[in-house]
Design a protein around this motif. Structure first.
Motif, PDB file in Angstrom:
ATOM      1  N   LYS A  81       0.842  -1.182   0.000  1.00 34.08           N
ATOM      2  CA  LYS A  81       0.000   0.000   0.000  1.00 34.08           C
ATOM      3  C   LYS A  81       0.881   1.236   0.000  1.00 34.08           C
ATOM      4  O   LYS A  81       1.963   1.250   0.570  1.00 34.08           O
ATOM      5  CB  LYS A  81      -0.912   0.013   1.238  1.00 34.08           C
ATOM      6  CG  LYS A  81      -2.004  -1.043   1.166  1.00 34.08           C
ATOM      7  CD  LYS A  81      -2.994  -0.895   2.297  1.00 34.08           C
ATOM      8  CE  LYS A  81      -4.116  -1.905   2.186  1.00 34.08           C
ATOM      9  NZ  LYS A  81      -5.084  -1.777   3.290  1.00 34.08           N
ATOM     10  N   VAL A  82       0.401   2.294  -0.614  1.00 33.11           N
ATOM     11  CA  VAL A  82       1.178   3.513  -0.730  1.00 33.11           C
ATOM     12  C   VAL A  82       1.205   4.238   0.599  1.00 33.11           C
ATOM     13  O   VAL A  82       0.191   4.377   1.269  1.00 33.11           O
ATOM     14  CB  VAL A  82       0.576   4.427  -1.817  1.00 33.11           C
ATOM     15  CG1 VAL A  82       1.347   5.714  -1.913  1.00 33.11           C
ATOM     16  CG2 VAL A  82       0.569   3.693  -3.150  1.00 33.11           C
ATOM     17  N   ASP A  83       2.382   4.686   0.967  1.00 34.20           N
ATOM     18  CA  ASP A  83       2.530   5.418   2.213  1.00 34.20           C
ATOM     19  C   ASP A  83       2.694   6.892   1.885  1.00 34.20           C
ATOM     20  O   ASP A  83       3.632   7.290   1.196  1.00 34.20           O
ATOM     21  CB  ASP A  83       3.753   4.890   2.974  1.00 34.20           C
ATOM     22  CG  ASP A  83       3.888   5.537   4.345  1.00 34.20           C
ATOM     23  OD1 ASP A  83       4.845   5.198   5.027  1.00 34.20           O
ATOM     24  OD2 ASP A  83       3.045   6.380   4.703  1.00 34.20           O
ATOM     25  N   ASP A  84       1.763   7.704   2.342  1.00 35.33           N
ATOM     26  CA  ASP A  84       1.792   9.126   2.058  1.00 35.33           C
ATOM     27  C   ASP A  84       2.414   9.916   3.210  1.00 35.33           C
ATOM     28  O   ASP A  84       2.165  11.112   3.349  1.00 35.33           O
ATOM     29  CB  ASP A  84       0.370   9.632   1.798  1.00 35.33           C
ATOM     30  CG  ASP A  84      -0.177   9.059   0.506  1.00 35.33           C
ATOM     31  OD1 ASP A  84       0.627   8.868  -0.425  1.00 35.33           O
ATOM     32  OD2 ASP A  84      -1.389   8.809   0.446  1.00 35.33           O
ATOM     33  N   SER A  85       3.197   9.279   4.076  1.00 34.26           N
ATOM     34  CA  SER A  85       3.818   9.988   5.189  1.00 34.26           C
ATOM     35  C   SER A  85       4.775  11.042   4.665  1.00 34.26           C
ATOM     36  O   SER A  85       5.362  10.887   3.600  1.00 34.26           O
ATOM     37  CB  SER A  85       4.573   9.007   6.081  1.00 34.26           C
ATOM     38  OG  SER A  85       3.699   8.011   6.558  1.00 34.26           O
ATOM     39  N   ASN A  86       4.941  12.093   5.461  1.00 39.42           N
ATOM     40  CA  ASN A  86       5.872  13.134   5.035  1.00 39.42           C
ATOM     41  C   ASN A  86       7.301  12.679   5.237  1.00 39.42           C
ATOM     42  O   ASN A  86       7.570  11.605   5.782  1.00 39.42           O
ATOM     43  CB  ASN A  86       5.590  14.453   5.778  1.00 39.42           C
ATOM     44  CG  ASN A  86       5.691  14.280   7.290  1.00 39.42           C
ATOM     45  OD1 ASN A  86       6.553  13.562   7.784  1.00 39.42           O
ATOM     46  ND2 ASN A  86       4.802  14.925   8.015  1.00 39.42           N
ATOM     47  N   THR A  87       8.235  13.496   4.792  1.00 47.76           N
ATOM     48  CA  THR A  87       9.641  13.101   4.767  1.00 47.76           C
ATOM     49  C   THR A  87      10.187  12.790   6.154  1.00 47.76           C
ATOM     50  O   THR A  87      10.909  11.801   6.352  1.00 47.76           O
ATOM     51  CB  THR A  87      10.473  14.222   4.116  1.00 47.76           C
ATOM     52  OG1 THR A  87       9.931  14.500   2.829  1.00 47.76           O
ATOM     53  CG2 THR A  87      11.930  13.806   3.997  1.00 47.76           C
ATOM     54  N   ARG A  88       9.844  13.598   7.142  1.00 47.50           N
ATOM     55  CA  ARG A  88      10.391  13.358   8.480  1.00 47.50           C
ATOM     56  C   ARG A  88       9.916  12.028   9.040  1.00 47.50           C
ATOM     57  O   ARG A  88      10.698  11.264   9.615  1.00 47.50           O
ATOM     58  CB  ARG A  88       9.980  14.506   9.414  1.00 47.50           C
ATOM     59  CG  ARG A  88      10.627  15.845   9.061  1.00 47.50           C
ATOM     60  CD  ARG A  88      10.252  16.913  10.078  1.00 47.50           C
ATOM     61  NE  ARG A  88      10.879  18.186   9.767  1.00 47.50           N
ATOM     62  CZ  ARG A  88      10.709  19.287  10.490  1.00 47.50           C
ATOM     63  NH1 ARG A  88       9.932  19.269  11.563  1.00 47.50           N
ATOM     64  NH2 ARG A  88      11.329  20.403  10.134  1.00 47.50           N
TER      65      ARG A  88
END
Length: 833
Positions: free
Chosen positions: A379-386
């Motif tokens: 599944k695609v993880d849309d978490s931000n960079t940090r």
């Protein structure tokens, strides 16, 4: 021309998934698709007829001369003047996948300067599926394309509008009876969007200041239902790569009528307040966004949609939780624009969207989707960079901890394995007395490092106890079995039925220094359970090598007077010729002692097998080196090569079609279940059931064998672990890969994969879209049983009931819930036409 930005973007996610978001750049989508360059194969070029073999379809390549033929395709009859849909002659090109085609080129026949035939005019028909054909016409409805004026010059013609197709036919058109010849090329690029059709209400007519504005989809290539005024199963202006101007009364295309670039609807005609559209795709995809180009000329009663609600369909019905997007009103800027609708990474093969009116009229000129191929294991993880960096650091720390724990456990495991080996060795020495056997099983190796390496895919392995789980080479576990129960079973090994495969390798060793390998060879067949006889080597004539393994080879030989050496219960029905073709499996003279002992054990096992669907061991040569076992030879080779097109064994296309019939395929599968039912009745476990290990004889007789791993052709089917063991992981059950547990239930799993191979005609390897490592990861999903595991898809020839009730039942997580081979055979017979 204008550009739809169809960028190819690769997004890297922590799970390792690559997601492609595809959009098309129309201006540069003018690449030659392979007629001239040879990327399009000869078998993908066909024709309605040919004047001679030298003017066959394969010679219809633009500006290409390979030295053969007369340099063009020519039909076998004169072309007659006919502009109706009844044109009979055509040259067809199969592009193997959908392409966006913007340009075509044609040329006449050169014939080393002697040619003079060419097509003055032609028409184009195209299809996306090979069944439904559409005739191309330009934006003003004209179907005929002006062609060549001589046999040499290349004439290029833009297709306006472009077409989206896999199959394209060139159909010559003449003003009078004449011979024509053609060479062609197609230009464009691959259609990666996946959209194969959309269904919408037909556009309507607007009257503005006395001016008629036609907002219909004039290039739509699907069907039109007059009563419902619906356009179905086609593509048109919403995917032609051209979007409308700010002022919809003007057009990008010179000379076209007002409103041509847009498809539009009046609010007064839709009492529900919305226009419903359905978009169909080639397969299940993971959708990120939808981009809709809309007019917003509110001064003329036209606005962008107020909101859109999209429903997603992956199976037979649309899901109940749609995605809704509300568009903010813009009462300042009347420019047309793309509206980006987020689709929330939803998966679907069809999307139904309802566009709600925001004014008297709603006008749309283009729709594009951003999506990637759907992989249910990720599944695609849309978490931000940090957050992503933090997760990666945590994962690295966890992995380091796991590595330390694994190394520590391996040290202790080796110590425990050595101790358990010593205990079991003592117990076996005391219990396994030599009774009816001429030799003893003295030593049992519990670890894979201490065991022997077999030259056969049948590893002769006896289960130590009913619930024993072999320490896996992938995920090692400490032994947790009780020695008392295991010893009790081990004490009865010499009296019970042997197995094709079990959970650990048992080595044959001498009970004292006075026992030699030669003595074992001589005594191997003295027991009452074996009927094998020594065959004279001089009566074997080598024909060809069939395969080669780590410790030996398989040869095709002629055996003189073989029937004199075969006992009555091993007689080959209907075979009386001499010499007889046989398969001879040999052990290299330099093989180590363990491999030699395993080879002798395989002879002992195969000598006990008597079934019409198991390859028979006919005789042996064990008096001197090299050791040989002689089995019957199946004239049509293995089932994988027998089914795979093109089929070199078959004599004609008619016979190939006969083999491909569903009833014939099921008959082959039933024979395999019959053989496996026999093995399971003896508690034998094959451990490498696949089409490569099923041999085909006369009248489509199928017999189970074990030569697959010894053939270089199938090296890609086996996964090498730590440079030693090789495993057919794409056919193995999850418990065999993760726990080292091989049972009849794991053979049932492998049969499900084998049935899948048969019904797909062995066109591709199971899980071909997954790497070996991903296949192993997928077995972890079966173990966790959280609904993320990936199953092999339903083959085209497979009825829904056979796939859901039989094939999927073979791959159940709980081995006890998988069907027996008797039940599988019954279900297959019931499904046979």
């Amino acid at each position: 021309g204008l550009i739809i930005f169809r960028l190819m973007i690769t997004l890297y996610h922590p799970e390792g998934q690559s997601c492609l978001l595809n959009q098309l750049q129309v201006e540069i989508c003018r690449y030659p698709l392979g007629m001239t360059g040879g990327q399009i194969q000869d078998e993908d070029i066909s024709a309605s007829s040919q004047w001679s073999e030298s003017t066959a379809a394969r010679f219809g390549r633009l500006d290409f001369d390979n030295g053969d033929g007369d340099g063009a395709w020519c039909p076998n009859t004169m072309s007659e003047p006919q502009l109706s849909d009844g044109l009979k002659e055509y040259l067809q090109v199969d592009l193997r996948s959908l392409h966006f085609i913007t340009l075509v080129g044609t040329q006449g026949r050169h014939a080393d300067g002697m040619g003079k035939e060419f097509a003055q005019r032609y028409r184009i028909n195209y299809s996306r599926d090979g069944n439904s054909w559409m005739g191309w016409h330009d934006r003003k409805g004209r179907q005929v394309i002006e062609g060549n004026r001589n046999a040499y010059d290349v004439v290029l013609k833009d297709l306006e509008p472009p077409i989206i197709a896999r199959f394209v036919r060139f159909m010559p058109v003449t003003d009078h009876s004449m011979f024509v010849c053609m060479r062609v090329e197609l230009y464009g690029c691959e259609w990666l969007d996946g959209l194969i059709s959309y269904s919408i209400p037909d556009g309507q007519q607007m009257v503005y200041s006395g001016l008629s504005v036609f907002l219909n989809d004039s290039v739509y290539d699907g069907a039109s239902a007059e009563r419902s005024e619906m356009l179905t199963k086609g593509l048109g202006q919403l995917t032609d790569g051209t979007w409308g101007l700010d002022d919809f009364l003007h057009s990008n295309i010179y000379g076209m009528w007002p409103g041509y670039d847009y498809v539009g609807w009046s609010n007064e005609s839709f009492h529900r307040g919305y226009v419903e559209t359905i978009f169909q795709f080639d397969h299940v995809r993971n959708f990120t966004t939808m981009k809709v180009h809309c007019s917003n000329m509110f001064s003329r009663g036209v606005r962008m949609f107020r909101k859109v609600t999209c429903f997603f369909q992956s199976g037979s019905d649309y899901e109940g939780d749609p995605v809704t997007f509300r568009q903010a009103d813009d009462d300042v800027n009347q420019a047309a624009r793309f509206v980006t609708v987020p689709l929330g990474d939803r998966t679907a093969s069809a999307i139904k969207c309802r566009f709600h009116f925001n004014d008297l009229w709603m006008l749309i000129s283009e729709v594009a989707f951003q999506s990637g191929n759907y992989d249910p294991t990720h599944k695609v993880d849309d978490s931000n960079t940090r957050i992503l960096i933090g997760c990666l650091v945590a994962i690295i720390a966890i992995l380091l901890t796991i590595i330390v724990i694994i190394l520590w456990r391996q040290v202790w495991q080796k110590m425990l394995e050595k101790a358990s080996r010593r205990m079991l060795d003592d117990e076996l020495t005391a219990r396994l007395a030599v009774q009816t056997q001429a030799f003893s099983f003295i030593h049992s190796s519990l670890s894979s490092e201490g065991g022997s390496t077999s030259n056969s895919t049948y590893e002769r392995i006896f289960p130590l106890c009913a619930d024993y789980q072999e320490p896996s080479r992938l995920i090692r576990k400490l032994p947790e079995f009780a020695h008392t129960s295991c010893k009790a079973i081990a004490a009865n090994i010499s009296e019970g039925a042997p197995h094709y495969a079990e959970a650990d390798i048992i080595s044959l060793q001498e009970s004292s220094d006075s026992y030699s390998i030669t003595a074992v060879n001589m005594n191997l067949f003295s027991g009452s359970d074996s009927s094998m006889r020594e065959f004279p080597r001089e009566k074997l004539t080598f024909k060809e090598k069939l395969g080669e393994g780590q410790f030996g080879e398989v040869h095709l030989c002629e055996a003189e007077n073989m029937l004199d050496f075969v006992d009555e219960d091993l007689s080959l029905a209907g075979i009386d010729e001499s010499p007889l073709l046989v398969a001879v499996k040999t052990l290299r003279e330099d093989a180590n002692k363990n491999a030699r002992n395993d080879f002798l054990k395989e002879i002992r096992i195969m000598s006990r097998l008597r079934d019409p669907n198991i390859v028979l061991l006919l005789a042996v040569c064990v008096d001197t080196d090299p050791l040989c076992m002689i089995t019957e030879y199946m004239e049509n080779g293995d089932l994988n090569q027998f089914l795979s097109p093109p089929n070199p064994q078959t004599k004609s296309g008619t016979e190939q079609r006969q083999i491909s019939r569903y009833g014939k395929l099921i008959s082959m599968a039933v024979q395999i279940t019959s053989g496996m039912k026999y093995l399971s009745s003896l508690n034998f476990v094959h451990r490498d059931l696949a089409t490569r290990n099923c041999l085909v004889g006369k009248n489509y007789t199928i017999k189970i064998a074990d030569f697959g791993m010894s053939r270089n052709l199938y090296r890609g089917d086996y996964y090498r672990i730590q440079g030693r063991a090789v495993l057919p992981i794409r056919w193995m059950s999850w418990e065999s890969i993760l726990l080292g547990k091989f049972t009849t239930a794991s053979d049932v799993w492998a049969f499900g994969v084998t049935l899948w191979e048969i019904l797909t005609l062995c066109k591709e390897q199971p899980y071909c879209h997954l790497s070996d490592e991903q296949v192993i990861e997928n077995t972890g999903e079966f173990f966790r049983d959280q609904g993320k595991q990936v199953y092999l898809p339903k083959p085209p020839r497979c009825p829904d009931a056979v796939y859901s009730d039989l094939m999927l039942s073979c791959w159940r997580r709980n081995a006890k819930q998988r069907p027996s081979f008797q039940e599988i055979q019954t279900q297959l017979l019931e499904s046979s036409p």
